[in-house]
Design a protein around this motif. Sequence first.
Motif, short mmCIF file in Angstrom:
data_model
loop_
_atom_site.label_atom_id
_atom_site.label_comp_id
_atom_site.label_asym_id
_atom_site.label_seq_id
_atom_site.Cartn_x
_atom_site.Cartn_y
_atom_site.Cartn_z
N ASP A 57 103.15 -46.44 -32.95
CA ASP A 57 103.82 -46.60 -34.25
C ASP A 57 102.90 -45.97 -35.29
N HIS A 58 103.45 -45.57 -36.40
CA HIS A 58 102.54 -44.93 -37.36
C HIS A 58 101.79 -45.96 -38.20
N ARG A 59 102.57 -46.91 -38.76
CA ARG A 59 101.88 -47.82 -39.67
C ARG A 59 101.95 -49.24 -39.13
N LEU A 75 88.36 -40.97 -26.04
CA LEU A 75 88.19 -41.70 -24.77
C LEU A 75 89.05 -41.17 -23.63
N ALA A 76 90.14 -40.50 -23.90
CA ALA A 76 91.00 -39.98 -22.82
C ALA A 76 91.73 -38.76 -23.35
N SER A 77 91.00 -37.67 -23.44
CA SER A 77 91.48 -36.52 -24.21
C SER A 77 92.76 -35.89 -23.66
N ASN A 78 93.00 -36.04 -22.34
CA ASN A 78 94.15 -35.37 -21.74
C ASN A 78 95.44 -36.19 -21.85
N LEU A 79 95.31 -37.44 -22.32
CA LEU A 79 96.47 -38.35 -22.31
C LEU A 79 97.49 -37.91 -23.39
N PRO A 80 98.78 -37.71 -23.01
CA PRO A 80 99.79 -37.34 -24.02
C PRO A 80 99.93 -38.46 -25.07
N PHE A 81 100.09 -38.07 -26.30
CA PHE A 81 100.13 -39.03 -27.42
C PHE A 81 101.36 -38.69 -28.29
N ILE A 82 102.29 -39.64 -28.32
CA ILE A 82 103.52 -39.42 -29.10
C ILE A 82 103.61 -40.48 -30.22
N VAL A 83 103.86 -39.99 -31.41
CA VAL A 83 104.01 -40.93 -32.54
C VAL A 83 105.51 -41.25 -32.68
N VAL A 84 105.82 -42.56 -32.69
CA VAL A 84 107.23 -42.98 -32.92
C VAL A 84 107.21 -43.87 -34.18
N SER A 85 107.90 -43.42 -35.22
CA SER A 85 107.79 -44.15 -36.49
C SER A 85 109.13 -44.17 -37.24
N GLY A 86 109.28 -45.24 -37.99
CA GLY A 86 110.50 -45.31 -38.76
C GLY A 86 110.31 -44.66 -40.13
N SER A 87 109.05 -44.44 -40.54
CA SER A 87 108.87 -44.05 -41.92
C SER A 87 107.89 -42.89 -42.11
N ALA A 99 95.98 -33.19 -35.75
CA ALA A 99 94.90 -34.00 -35.14
C ALA A 99 95.05 -34.09 -33.62
N GLY A 100 96.18 -33.56 -33.07
CA GLY A 100 96.28 -33.50 -31.60
C GLY A 100 97.39 -34.33 -31.02
N ALA A 101 98.26 -34.95 -31.88
CA ALA A 101 99.41 -35.67 -31.32
C ALA A 101 100.34 -34.65 -30.67
N HIS A 102 100.99 -35.06 -29.61
CA HIS A 102 101.80 -34.08 -28.90
C HIS A 102 103.23 -34.02 -29.44
N ASP A 103 103.69 -35.08 -30.07
CA ASP A 103 105.04 -35.05 -30.66
C ASP A 103 105.16 -36.21 -31.64
N TYR A 104 106.15 -36.16 -32.49
CA TYR A 104 106.47 -37.35 -33.29
C TYR A 104 107.99 -37.49 -33.30
N ILE A 105 108.40 -38.75 -33.20
CA ILE A 105 109.83 -39.06 -33.08
C ILE A 105 110.17 -40.16 -34.09
N MET A 106 111.32 -39.97 -34.76
CA MET A 106 111.78 -40.98 -35.70
C MET A 106 112.47 -42.09 -34.92
#
Length: 659
Positions: A57-59, A75-87, A99-106
């Motif tokens: 979540d973002h916030r 700590l785990a550089s290869n791990l996919p990181f997806i931001v899911v946020s409402g705002s 900063a290296g997030a792989h995707d962001y989804i509303m």
Amino acid sequence: MDRPLRVLIVEDSEEDCLLLNDVLARGGYGVTYRRVETAEGVKAALAEGNWDIVISDHRMPQFNSLAALKLCKELASNLPFIVVSGSIGEELAVSAMKAGAHDYIMKDNLARLVPAVTRELREAESRRQRQSAEQALEQWRRRTESILDAAGEGICGLDAQGVINFINPRGAKLVGWEAGELIGKPLHETLHHSREDRTPFLKQDCSLCASLRDGLAHWMDDEVFWRKDGKAVPVEYTCMPIQKDNNIAGAVLTFQDITERKEADNALRESNRRLERSLTELHQTQQQIAEQERLHALGRMAGGVARDFNGTLSKILGFTELILTSPEKLGSPEAVRDHLRMISAAAREGSQVVHRLYEFHRPRRDTEQFKIVDLNTIIERSLLLAEPKWRQEGQTRDTPIEVRREMQPKVLVFADEAELQEVVTNLLSNAVEAMARGGILTVRTSQDENRATLEISDTGEGMTEEVRHRCFEPFFTTKGDCGTGLGLASAYGIIQRHRGEIQVRSEVGKGSTFAIQLPICSGQQKQSSHQGTLAAPKDHPLRVLVVEDEPMVREMEVEYLISDGHVVETAGDGSEGLRKFRASKFDLLLIDRAMPEINGDQLTETIKKINPDMPVILVTGFTERPGNGHGPHRANLILSKPFCHATLRKAVGQVMAAI
Ligand SMILES: Nc1ncnc2c1ncn2[C@@H]1O[C@H](COP(=O)(O)OP(=O)(O)OP(=O)(O)O)[C@@H](O)[C@H]1O
Ligand SMILES: [Mg+2]
């Protein structure tokens, strides 16, 4: 079937978390998740590991997606990181991606979640594979580099133009350059431009360059590489071309400094030359020594002959002079006979010396008549003859000699019995003479499939190295006037003629052993010897014609024959002999060989033409050995001068028995 998926969810709302889980489950994933909402929670979860993806979540009240992303990158550089946020605003989304997030989804567009997760999982997998391939490559590169660094020889890579594109530290050190300095330089022009004598080395003659032209491996060990400091290094090198798509892509050159090997080779060559020179000198010295030895031996032998004959002639001359110059002695037949006996004894001694000396050098003749002889019989007979003498001497000296026999039964050889007897008698007397204080005399006989062996050992004084070395030399004696020094010399000659060997082992103070080896008698020889055994001589008076030009010798022969009961006629030369032969009938002719006009050979030949069965004994000097006559004269037997009564009697018996 659901694909298993382990998700770390950074979210303060349990509700939202379940929603995400639900979306993923519907998208075909069998989800295992954990929800965290603080930095500590993220750290602890990552420490456990084993996550496939992080959804954040973002916030959150105490946390946000950028801080969570930072922790994940650490700590785990290869791990996919997806931001899911409402705002999340556009600006924040961009900085999260930077900063290296792989995707962001509303949160209101969760339909994108499953495709985004699937894509990121695939990309993470391919990142993992690429990373492990890169690690393996790096490992291999490091290993190769350390091998090349550790190699004892120079290894250098060349491109198709002969330019250096790699050189290991060892190679660079051998030619005095830094490895980096050589990269990009043409090898031939840099290291191989001149020959050892500093004349230019043309490229068309260079084997290294040839590899790049002909695609073949080239090897050289007599060229030099030039160091950076201008010095030449002798090298051995191999240049292997590298083929790529049927073209020559370059070559690998391996080389090593062979200065030490060259020096060792040169030293070896020099020492070989020195050795050869020494061997030649040694050979020359040996030849000189052998020549000197030969001359010494000849000198010693001449001295021996002179000494012996002087002794003999002195006696003969002395007694002759006594008879001739003392009229009173001439008047006394007793005194004359006495002196004549002395003269005869001296002459016999001289003749014995000649006989033994002759035995030493005489070669074997094909006509020699050998027969089967048992070595045991010879030994027994010699012991029988010699034993009484030394027993008697031993008793007077109170130093007995014990005789031991170690004899294998029937040791047969093909030999001249009388000659072997002479050898054994000589060895026995030497053994007895060496045991002046008594001792043990051992006689041994044995045989194997080729050879018969006869050994005579004593426990006497033994011999020094020098005596052992010289004992077979004619006239060598340590017995002063008591020995002629011919016993072993004649034994040696006789054994040589029997195709045998005689050796001696001796130790001072312990004794000596003389060993004789003779070829054993073959089955064929046994047969022929049996057939050739002589019949007993006939025992009746003969009519003998003696043809001899020297009156004294003629008279002696006549005396011998008459005293044996034969009837004798004489002739003073060949013509008279022939006349008498034609005029009368004879049983035997005794003809001297060396006569003026018609000699013995010619007379014998004429007589044999008239009557081939006429027995003839040809009397000669000692250039011929007694035996059956062969050659143009065809005499039945040749008798050497001087001979005694018994020898003539034996010759007559032998010739008459053979007809
Ligand atoms: N059994 C032995 N033990 C020690 N010395 C020996 C023996 N046989 C031979 N010799 C040495 O070898 C020398 C030569 O021997 P050889 O029989 O030829 O001559 P000789 O015995 O001295 O004289 P001859 O035999 O003529 O009377 C001898 O003088 C002696 O020194
Ligand atoms: Mg002797």
